[in-house]
Design a protein around this motif. Structure first.
Motif, mmCIF file in Angstrom:
data_model
loop_
_atom_site.group_PDB
_atom_site.id
_atom_site.type_symbol
_atom_site.label_atom_id
_atom_site.label_comp_id
_atom_site.label_asym_id
_atom_site.label_seq_id
_atom_site.Cartn_x
_atom_site.Cartn_y
_atom_site.Cartn_z
ATOM 1 N N GLN A 193 50.457 14.262 -4.989
ATOM 2 C CA GLN A 193 49.913 13.088 -5.656
ATOM 3 C C GLN A 193 48.402 13.201 -5.802
ATOM 4 O OE1 GLN A 193 51.327 9.473 -3.800
ATOM 5 N NE2 GLN A 193 53.402 10.275 -3.691
ATOM 6 N N GLN A 194 47.730 13.770 -4.794
ATOM 7 C CA GLN A 194 46.280 13.902 -4.860
ATOM 8 C C GLN A 194 45.849 14.833 -5.986
ATOM 9 O OE1 GLN A 194 45.418 14.971 -0.816
ATOM 10 N NE2 GLN A 194 44.993 12.857 -0.232
ATOM 11 N N GLU A 195 46.681 15.811 -6.320
ATOM 12 C CA GLU A 195 46.359 16.695 -7.429
ATOM 13 C C GLU A 195 46.220 15.907 -8.728
ATOM 14 O OE1 GLU A 195 49.196 19.855 -7.735
ATOM 15 O OE2 GLU A 195 48.867 20.475 -5.666
ATOM 16 N N TYR A 196 47.002 14.831 -8.850
ATOM 17 C CA TYR A 196 46.959 14.013 -10.052
ATOM 18 C C TYR A 196 45.874 12.950 -9.976
ATOM 19 C CZ TYR A 196 51.157 16.098 -11.891
ATOM 20 O OH TYR A 196 52.049 16.984 -12.402
ATOM 21 N N ALA A 197 45.358 12.706 -8.790
ATOM 22 C CA ALA A 197 44.387 11.630 -8.587
ATOM 23 C C ALA A 197 42.964 12.145 -8.692
ATOM 24 C CB ALA A 197 44.625 10.968 -7.238
ATOM 25 N N VAL A 198 42.655 12.818 -9.793
ATOM 26 C CA VAL A 198 41.325 13.367 -10.006
ATOM 27 C C VAL A 198 40.297 12.249 -10.094
ATOM 28 C CG1 VAL A 198 39.891 14.694 -11.589
ATOM 29 C CG2 VAL A 198 42.234 15.421 -11.109
ATOM 30 N N SER A 199 40.645 11.192 -10.782
ATOM 31 C CA SER A 199 39.746 10.052 -10.868
ATOM 32 C C SER A 199 40.534 8.799 -10.544
ATOM 33 C CB SER A 199 39.150 9.939 -12.275
ATOM 34 O OG SER A 199 40.177 9.664 -13.201
ATOM 35 N N GLY A 200 39.850 7.776 -10.145
ATOM 36 C CA GLY A 200 40.518 6.522 -9.839
ATOM 37 C C GLY A 200 39.618 5.378 -10.240
ATOM 38 N N GLY A 201 40.202 4.251 -10.532
ATOM 39 C CA GLY A 201 39.425 3.083 -10.880
ATOM 40 C C GLY A 201 39.008 3.017 -12.333
ATOM 41 N N LEU A 202 39.305 4.022 -13.100
ATOM 42 C CA LEU A 202 38.916 4.075 -14.500
ATOM 43 C C LEU A 202 40.033 3.492 -15.356
ATOM 44 C CD1 LEU A 202 37.039 5.161 -16.763
ATOM 45 C CD2 LEU A 202 38.362 7.270 -16.656
ATOM 46 N N LEU A 203 39.709 2.441 -16.088
ATOM 47 C CA LEU A 203 40.706 1.874 -16.998
ATOM 48 C C LEU A 203 40.648 2.635 -18.311
ATOM 49 C CD1 LEU A 203 40.302 -1.974 -16.449
ATOM 50 C CD2 LEU A 203 41.971 -0.418 -15.433
ATOM 51 N N GLU A 204 41.815 3.014 -18.787
ATOM 52 C CA GLU A 204 41.888 3.727 -20.051
ATOM 53 C C GLU A 204 43.137 3.303 -20.800
ATOM 54 O OE1 GLU A 204 42.868 8.016 -19.594
ATOM 55 O OE2 GLU A 204 42.892 7.584 -17.461
ATOM 56 N N ARG A 205 43.097 3.509 -22.098
ATOM 57 C CA ARG A 205 44.247 3.203 -22.957
ATOM 58 C C ARG A 205 45.276 4.311 -22.757
ATOM 59 N NH1 ARG A 205 42.404 2.207 -28.828
ATOM 60 N NH2 ARG A 205 42.739 4.428 -28.969
ATOM 61 N N VAL A 206 46.498 3.916 -22.402
ATOM 62 C CA VAL A 206 47.526 4.872 -22.007
ATOM 63 C C VAL A 206 48.851 4.524 -22.681
ATOM 64 C CG1 VAL A 206 48.895 5.619 -20.002
ATOM 65 C CG2 VAL A 206 46.446 5.267 -19.758
ATOM 66 N N ASP A 207 49.589 5.542 -23.080
ATOM 67 C CA ASP A 207 50.977 5.368 -23.511
ATOM 68 C C ASP A 207 51.805 5.370 -22.228
ATOM 69 O OD1 ASP A 207 53.658 5.700 -24.274
ATOM 70 O OD2 ASP A 207 53.158 7.054 -25.927
ATOM 71 N N PRO A 208 52.428 4.246 -21.859
ATOM 72 C CA PRO A 208 53.151 4.194 -20.586
ATOM 73 C C PRO A 208 54.279 5.216 -20.477
ATOM 74 C CG PRO A 208 53.455 2.159 -21.836
ATOM 75 C CD PRO A 208 52.472 2.981 -22.585
ATOM 76 N N SER A 209 54.841 5.644 -21.599
ATOM 77 C CA SER A 209 55.907 6.645 -21.534
ATOM 78 C C SER A 209 55.392 7.970 -20.970
ATOM 79 C CB SER A 209 56.550 6.859 -22.904
ATOM 80 O OG SER A 209 55.625 7.455 -23.794
ATOM 81 N N GLU A 210 54.118 8.294 -21.236
ATOM 82 C CA GLU A 210 53.538 9.518 -20.684
ATOM 83 C C GLU A 210 53.424 9.440 -19.170
ATOM 84 O OE1 GLU A 210 49.802 10.128 -22.655
ATOM 85 O OE2 GLU A 210 50.754 10.346 -24.618
#
Length: 176
Positions: free
Chosen positions: A10-27
Motif C-alpha cells: 500500500q505504501q508503494e501507492y501512497a507516494v503523495s497524500g492529502g492532495l485532492l485531484e479529479r479522478v475517475d473512480p473506476s480507475e
C-alpha cells in the motif's frame, strides 16, 4: 513473500497524500482490485465487477480512496473465507443525483443487525484479531472528501454490502 494489500504494498501507492485531484473512480476501483488480486486467487474468491470507466469523476485524495477500497475488499475477502466454496466478492458503481456510489459486496458471514450502528466507531471490531481502526478511519477519510460510507447486511450468513458515496465533480466553469 509480500501479501497483496500489505502495508508495504500500500505504501508503494501512497507516494503523495492529502492532495485532492479529479479522478475517475473506476480507475481507483481497478487499482484496488489489483492490490487484492493474489489474495482472491489464493483463496479461490470470485471477483465480480459491474462498472464502467468514464461515467463520472470525483474530486478526492486518490491514495485515501484507494486505501479505503482496499480495506473494504480485504474485509469482504475475509468475510467469505468460512464458505467451503462459492466465495464471491463484488464491486459495482453507479451514478445518480450528482453522486457516485461504489459498492463492495460479498456472500460471506454477514453482520448482525445490532452491530451495524457501531461498525464505524473507533475501536469497534467483530474480528478476534481486529483492532477497530480500519472502518473508523475509512469513515473519517470519506467524510473529509465530502462523502459518506454505510454498511448493510441482512444478518449472519447473508453477506454484507459497504457503499462509499462521493459527490460527482462538476466544473463550474462548464456551461450547465
Amino acid at each position: 513473500r509480500r501479501q497483496p494489500g500489505s502495508i508495504s504494498t500500500q505504501q508503494e501507492y501512497a507516494v503523495s497524500g492529502g492532495l485532492l485531484e479529479r479522478v475517475d473512480p473506476s480507475e481507483v476501483l481497478d487499482a484496488a482490485v489489483g492490490l487484492v488480486r493474489n489474495l482472491c486467487d489464493e483463496y479461490r474468491i470470485e471477483m465480480e465487477r459491474d462498472y464502467r470507466s468514464g461515467v463520472a469523476q470525483v474530486m478526492v485524495d486518490r491514495q485515501k480512496l484507494l486505501m479505503i477500497l482496499v480495506n473494504l475488499l480485504r474485509n469482504a475477502g475475509q468475510a467469505v473465507l468460512k464458505r467451503p466454496a462459492g466465495r464471491r466478492v463484488g464491486l459495482a458503481m453507479s451514478v445518480a443525483e450528482g453522486e457516485v456510489s461504489m459498492r463492495i459486496f460479498d456472500n460471506g458471514e454477514g453482520i448482525a443487525r445490532h452491530h451495524l450502528p457501531k461498525l464505524f466507531s473507533f475501536g469497534f471490531t467483530t474480528k478476534e484479531s481486529g483492532h477497530g481502526f480500519g472502518l473508523h478511519s475509512s469513515a473519517n477519510a470519506v467524510a473529509e472528501m465530502g462523502g459518506r460510507i454505510r454498511a448493510a447486511s441482512d444478518g449472519p450468513g447473508k453477506g454484507a454490502t459497504f457503499t462509499v458515496t462521493l459527490p460527482v465533480y462538476r466544473d463550474d466553469r462548464e456551461a450547465p
